[in-house]
Design a protein around this motif. Structure first.
Motif, PDB file in Angstrom:
ATOM      1  N   UNK A 134      21.882  74.999  99.474  1.00 31.95           N
ATOM      2  CA  UNK A 134      22.473  74.076  98.758  1.00 31.95           C
ATOM      3  C   UNK A 134      23.719  74.630  97.982  1.00 31.95           C
ATOM      4  N   UNK A 135      23.581  76.182  97.956  1.00 28.57           N
ATOM      5  CA  UNK A 135      24.591  76.794  97.140  1.00 28.57           C
ATOM      6  C   UNK A 135      25.427  77.999  97.896  1.00 28.57           C
ATOM      7  N   UNK A 138      34.916  81.205 108.178  1.00 26.36           N
ATOM      8  CA  UNK A 138      33.715  80.398 108.583  1.00 26.36           C
ATOM      9  C   UNK A 138      34.169  79.478 109.720  1.00 26.36           C
ATOM     10  N   UNK A 139      33.656  79.344 110.840  1.00 21.33           N
ATOM     11  CA  UNK A 139      33.741  78.308 111.648  1.00 21.33           C
ATOM     12  C   UNK A 139      32.549  77.533 111.522  1.00 21.33           C
ATOM     13  N   UNK A 140      32.691  76.040 111.823  1.00 19.60           N
ATOM     14  CA  UNK A 140      31.717  75.306 111.916  1.00 19.60           C
ATOM     15  C   UNK A 140      31.662  74.171 113.262  1.00 19.60           C
ATOM     16  N   UNK A 141      30.537  73.936 113.682  1.00 20.12           N
ATOM     17  CA  UNK A 141      30.787  72.964 114.827  1.00 20.12           C
ATOM     18  C   UNK A 141      31.317  71.626 114.361  1.00 20.12           C
ATOM     19  N   UNK A 142      31.670  70.927 115.420  1.00 20.86           N
ATOM     20  CA  UNK A 142      32.476  69.682 115.356  1.00 20.86           C
ATOM     21  C   UNK A 142      31.435  68.731 114.730  1.00 20.86           C
ATOM     22  N   UNK A 143      30.080  68.762 115.098  1.00 22.37           N
ATOM     23  CA  UNK A 143      29.171  67.784 114.548  1.00 22.37           C
ATOM     24  C   UNK A 143      28.599  68.093 113.116  1.00 22.37           C
ATOM     25  N   UNK A 144      29.156  69.186 112.737  1.00 21.20           N
ATOM     26  CA  UNK A 144      28.651  69.676 111.257  1.00 21.20           C
ATOM     27  C   UNK A 144      29.843  69.167 110.434  1.00 21.20           C
ATOM     28  N   UNK A 145      29.545  68.078 109.407  1.00 23.57           N
ATOM     29  CA  UNK A 145      30.466  67.573 108.710  1.00 23.57           C
ATOM     30  C   UNK A 145      29.960  66.844 107.262  1.00 23.57           C
ATOM     31  N   UNK A 146      28.683  67.555 107.179  1.00 24.10           N
ATOM     32  CA  UNK A 146      28.138  67.307 105.798  1.00 24.10           C
ATOM     33  C   UNK A 146      28.018  68.355 104.871  1.00 24.10           C
ATOM     34  N   UNK A 147      28.371  68.215 103.589  1.00 29.54           N
ATOM     35  CA  UNK A 147      28.209  69.254 102.644  1.00 29.54           C
ATOM     36  C   UNK A 147      27.381  68.636 101.447  1.00 29.54           C
ATOM     37  N   UNK A 148      26.551  69.758 100.919  1.00 30.07           N
ATOM     38  CA  UNK A 148      25.697  69.127  99.751  1.00 30.07           C
ATOM     39  C   UNK A 148      26.087  69.836  98.389  1.00 30.07           C
TER      40      UNK A 148
END
Length: 305
Positions: free
Chosen positions: A275-276, A295-305
């Protein structure tokens, strides 16, 4: 009814099923369908003054819940009286009971119901609460004195003041008792007297409107102070036939002395366990700095908390 056969009480215009003044939404579920079935709904008024609004939501049974296809019909009465309505569904039913080859049967299912339109000037059971209170803002469709817009200008009425240390206010929209049915409401709108001083955003499950029932729908008002001072904020909620509810309060903004100082601590992460991982106690990770992103993120990853 089962098997596409309309049951008694729904099959005739004579003494049909009645939706009382306490129901502004009629909800229907469809079962025995397949993912590939599609429906075309034609809603017709037999007679009567109400305008009939309807929204259709399909579920494919894939997701968190295995839900049946659902049809919601929204009633927005224009004057008092009763109207008999018919609903026709043009559908293609698949006969696949295993005894015969799969066949497609095209048919029209039609049933009737009656809508009662009546208003005593307010909406019984419609409640708006603040924080842990269920109905201190509006009770039975009437805005309570401390929350009325006029309270801005009369200090003897003890108006509501949201302090500088509050950056978010949570309201709850509900029906106080199931006997009062349900009530649709449109998207809430915020009006700010001094919009150069503060930016206001509306979030929560009620931000796009919805259906008030006995379960709470959250209305979250988020404040982003731009300069110091105080201003009046009005929240407007349209509940159709019963008019527009408006409640208001005064918001105070006091900016911190150091422009780099945040009024509170914030954490941001890529998942609930982490979470942090991006921002911890308002300090960004070196890997996520905007001037040197790594940092690279996948196309499916679109949520942050």
């Amino acid at each position: 009814g089962p098997g596409g056969i309309v049951t008694p009480g729904w099959d005739t215009m004579v003494l049909p099923k009645v939706y009382s003044k306490y129901f502004s939404v009629a909800q229907f579920l469809f079962s025995g369908t397949t993912e590939d079935s599609y429906y075309d709904f034609a809603v017709q008024e037999v007679f009567g003054p109400p305008q009939l609004y309807y929204r259709i939501t399909f579920f494919d049974g894939i997701g968190y819940y295995d839900e049946f296809p659902q049809l919601n019909i929204y009633f927005n009465c224009q004057k008092e009286g009763n109207a008999v309505l018919s609903l026709s569904i043009q559908t293609s039913l698949l006969n696949n009971d295993g005894s015969v080859p799969t066949q497609s049967v095209n048919e029209t299912i039609k049933f009737y119901f009656e809508k009662e339109c009546y208003s005593s000037g307010y909406r019984d059971g419609f409640s708006i609460g603040y924080a842990d209170n269920a109905s201190d803002v509006a009770k039975h469709g009437v805005v309570q004195q401390r929350w009325t817009v006029e309270s801005y200008f009369f200090l003897d009425k003890n108006p509501i003041v949201v302090g500088a240390d509050e950056h978010m206010s949570t309201f709850h929209i509900s029906i106080s008792n199931p006997s009062y049915g349900n009530q649709f409401f449109y998207e809430p709108v915020a009006f700010v007297e001094d919009d150069d001083m503060i930016d206001v955003q509306i979030r929560g499950s009620a931000q796009d409107g919805g259906i008030a029932v006995s379960r709470y729908e959250s209305l979250i008002v988020i404040y982003d102070c731009i300069s110091q001072g105080d201003t009046e904020i009005t929240i407007s909620i349209d509940i159709g036939f019963y008019g527009i509810l408006q409640f208001g309060f005064t918001k105070i903004c006091a900016l911190p002395g150091d422009d780099n100082e945040m009024p509170g601590k914030i954490n941001v992460g890529t998942s609930r366990p982490d979470y942090a991982g991006i921002v911890s106690d308002s300090i960004s990770s070196l890997l996520w700095l905007p001037d040197s992103p790594s940092v690279q993120i996948d196309a499916e990853e679109r949520n942050f908390y």
